[in-house]
Design a protein around this motif. Sequence first.
Motif, PDB file in Angstrom:
ATOM      1  N   ARG A 254       0.856  -1.198   0.000  1.00  0.00           N
ATOM      2  CA  ARG A 254       0.000   0.000   0.000  1.00  0.00           C
ATOM      3  C   ARG A 254       0.883   1.235   0.000  1.00  0.00           C
ATOM      4  O   ARG A 254       2.032   1.185   0.445  1.00  0.00           O
ATOM      5  N   CYS A 255       0.342   2.333  -0.513  1.00  0.00           N
ATOM      6  CA  CYS A 255       1.139   3.569  -0.518  1.00  0.00           C
ATOM      7  C   CYS A 255       0.232   4.793  -0.493  1.00  0.00           C
ATOM      8  O   CYS A 255      -0.928   4.728  -0.890  1.00  0.00           O
ATOM      9  N   GLN A 256       0.827   5.867  -0.014  1.00  0.00           N
ATOM     10  CA  GLN A 256       0.137   7.167  -0.012  1.00  0.00           C
ATOM     11  C   GLN A 256       0.589   7.922  -1.247  1.00  0.00           C
ATOM     12  O   GLN A 256       1.788   8.095  -1.453  1.00  0.00           O
ATOM     13  N   VAL A 257      -0.356   8.372  -2.045  1.00  0.00           N
ATOM     14  CA  VAL A 257      -0.002   9.122  -3.245  1.00  0.00           C
ATOM     15  C   VAL A 257      -0.504  10.547  -3.085  1.00  0.00           C
ATOM     16  O   VAL A 257      -1.726  10.760  -2.965  1.00  0.00           O
ATOM     17  N   PRO A 258       0.417  11.518  -3.058  1.00  0.00           N
ATOM     18  CA  PRO A 258      -0.015  12.898  -2.849  1.00  0.00           C
ATOM     19  C   PRO A 258      -1.159  13.276  -3.788  1.00  0.00           C
ATOM     20  O   PRO A 258      -1.099  12.998  -4.984  1.00  0.00           O
ATOM     21  N   THR A 259      -2.155  13.846  -3.226  1.00  0.00           N
ATOM     22  CA  THR A 259      -3.398  14.302  -3.873  1.00  0.00           C
ATOM     23  C   THR A 259      -4.304  13.153  -4.336  1.00  0.00           C
ATOM     24  O   THR A 259      -5.402  13.403  -4.831  1.00  0.00           O
ATOM     25  N   MET A 260      -3.872  11.893  -4.197  1.00  0.00           N
ATOM     26  CA  MET A 260      -4.694  10.771  -4.672  1.00  0.00           C
ATOM     27  C   MET A 260      -5.154   9.857  -3.533  1.00  0.00           C
ATOM     28  O   MET A 260      -5.922   8.938  -3.767  1.00  0.00           O
ATOM     29  N   GLY A 261      -4.576  10.025  -2.353  1.00  0.00           N
ATOM     30  CA  GLY A 261      -4.969   9.160  -1.233  1.00  0.00           C
ATOM     31  C   GLY A 261      -4.165   7.866  -1.175  1.00  0.00           C
ATOM     32  O   GLY A 261      -3.039   7.799  -1.661  1.00  0.00           O
ATOM     33  N   THR A 262      -4.799   6.817  -0.601  1.00  0.00           N
ATOM     34  CA  THR A 262      -4.079   5.552  -0.400  1.00  0.00           C
ATOM     35  C   THR A 262      -4.408   4.575  -1.520  1.00  0.00           C
ATOM     36  O   THR A 262      -5.572   4.411  -1.882  1.00  0.00           O
ATOM     37  N   TRP A 263      -3.381   3.944  -2.035  1.00  0.00           N
ATOM     38  CA  TRP A 263      -3.579   2.877  -3.019  1.00  0.00           C
ATOM     39  C   TRP A 263      -3.180   1.566  -2.358  1.00  0.00           C
ATOM     40  O   TRP A 263      -2.181   1.517  -1.622  1.00  0.00           O
ATOM     41  N   THR A 264      -3.905   0.500  -2.656  1.00  0.00           N
ATOM     42  CA  THR A 264      -3.507  -0.800  -2.086  1.00  0.00           C
ATOM     43  C   THR A 264      -3.244  -1.808  -3.198  1.00  0.00           C
ATOM     44  O   THR A 264      -3.933  -1.831  -4.223  1.00  0.00           O
ATOM     45  N   PHE A 265      -2.224  -2.627  -2.953  1.00  0.00           N
ATOM     46  CA  PHE A 265      -1.801  -3.641  -3.921  1.00  0.00           C
ATOM     47  C   PHE A 265      -1.428  -4.910  -3.155  1.00  0.00           C
ATOM     48  O   PHE A 265      -0.226  -5.213  -2.995  1.00  0.00           O
ATOM     49  N   PRO A 266      -2.414  -5.648  -2.667  1.00  0.00           N
ATOM     50  CA  PRO A 266      -2.074  -6.816  -1.841  1.00  0.00           C
ATOM     51  C   PRO A 266      -1.107  -7.772  -2.553  1.00  0.00           C
ATOM     52  O   PRO A 266      -0.228  -8.362  -1.914  1.00  0.00           O
TER      53      PRO A 266
END
Length: 432
Positions: A254-266
């Motif tokens: 998972r990662c925080q992307v500025p202006t996009m929020g959290t993305w998850t990639f299990p």
Amino acid sequence: MAELVFPKGFLWGSATSAHQVEGNNIHSDWWAWEQAGRVKDPSGAACDQYRRYAEDFELAVGLGHTIHRFSVEWARIEPVEGRWDEAAVAHYVDVVRALRQRNLEPVVTLHHFTNPQWFLAKGGWVNPEAPDQFARYVQLVVAALKGQVRYWVTINEPMVYVRMHYVQGLGPPGAKNFHDAMRVAHNLIQAHGAAYQIIHQARGSDQSRPQVSLAHHVPAFRPCRPWWPMDRWATNTTDQLLNRAFLDAVTDGRCQVPTMGTWTFPDCKSSLDYFGLNFYSRQFIRWTPRGELWPAVSCDLAHHQPREVTERTSLGWDVSPEAFRDTLVWLRRFGLPILVTENGTYMTEDSRRWSFIHRHLQALYDAIEAGANVLGYCYWSLLDNFEWAEGFGPRFGIIEVDYRTQQRRVRDSGWRYAQVCKTNRLTLDNTP
Ligand code: IFM
């Protein structure tokens, strides 16, 4: 004579990429871009390495190298969607064999900035099908090379790819669109995860565990005006976006992307076996109301270099061996062995190239002393080659190429680096 002794078995060598050295990569999107007149020089025959690889590997061995990083060209393997070129596959099997015969450890990159033209025509990396399209190609390459390759790089400098092709518009498709850029980043993360699984699943029970990574470009971002909160904010945001988000995705899932929020990639969790580091310089960030990266982050990269920049390469890049050491030390937090998959420079005077290499190897040694577990170092590049939008002007090679005759000539810096490779030692008063 004072000298630094590197760990036993340390790997020394250099790196290249297909489109930059092979020549006549006619099915790739970069070729079409060049033919459309979008760059200074078209890549043309480049270093003709598609035909001259054995000769070049012979030179590398003569220079004491024990590792060599190169890339497989997707556009050659799959020039038309679904049509696999068996001769191209056989070519790369031969390339790996030629390396192994010379005791050069191959590091195989699966994607280094170029794509087949059909792939771009179908939307390129913006297309949600892109990770699957890439995975089919990876499947084929891995089936052909498995058991022969230990070190894999799935994607070279994914966030440089994003920035160069989708923010700055300096490569195909020439886009300048933040939302597309972020979709590309998302798809590249998924593509990495898929390639990681494919490489590990292809392993036969008799083979040692493959080592899979990215070649991640980690510039040391610094605020242009450290006393100015907006520059510090823009620096952190840029660092999060370009350095850390991709890494968080492929380590934590998972990662925080500025202006996009959290993305998850299990499926991407723990999908690095080692850390492939490309390091060149510090980059200074200045907040501006409409920045280079995108308006919501508003930063200018490297356009205003502050006084602390005391030396630059012939391309104007900052030179900072200290930042290289600090980056290697910072990477200890991932708990992974590190391979320097690229570090190098273009200097018009070769003595300055050697000085750059020498000081970066000292910094590398210092980082190892400070606990960084570094497996090896690949200088960028073995040969002068096609430097993308900059054409053939910048010469990064420890081997000079005469593009008219394809003659190779080892530079003095190449011979000096060879001393390090052959002895596993860096002599301290060996600076020019
Ligand atoms: O030539 C490039 C390479 O393709 C990716 N890393 C940086 C190098 C020098 O700019």
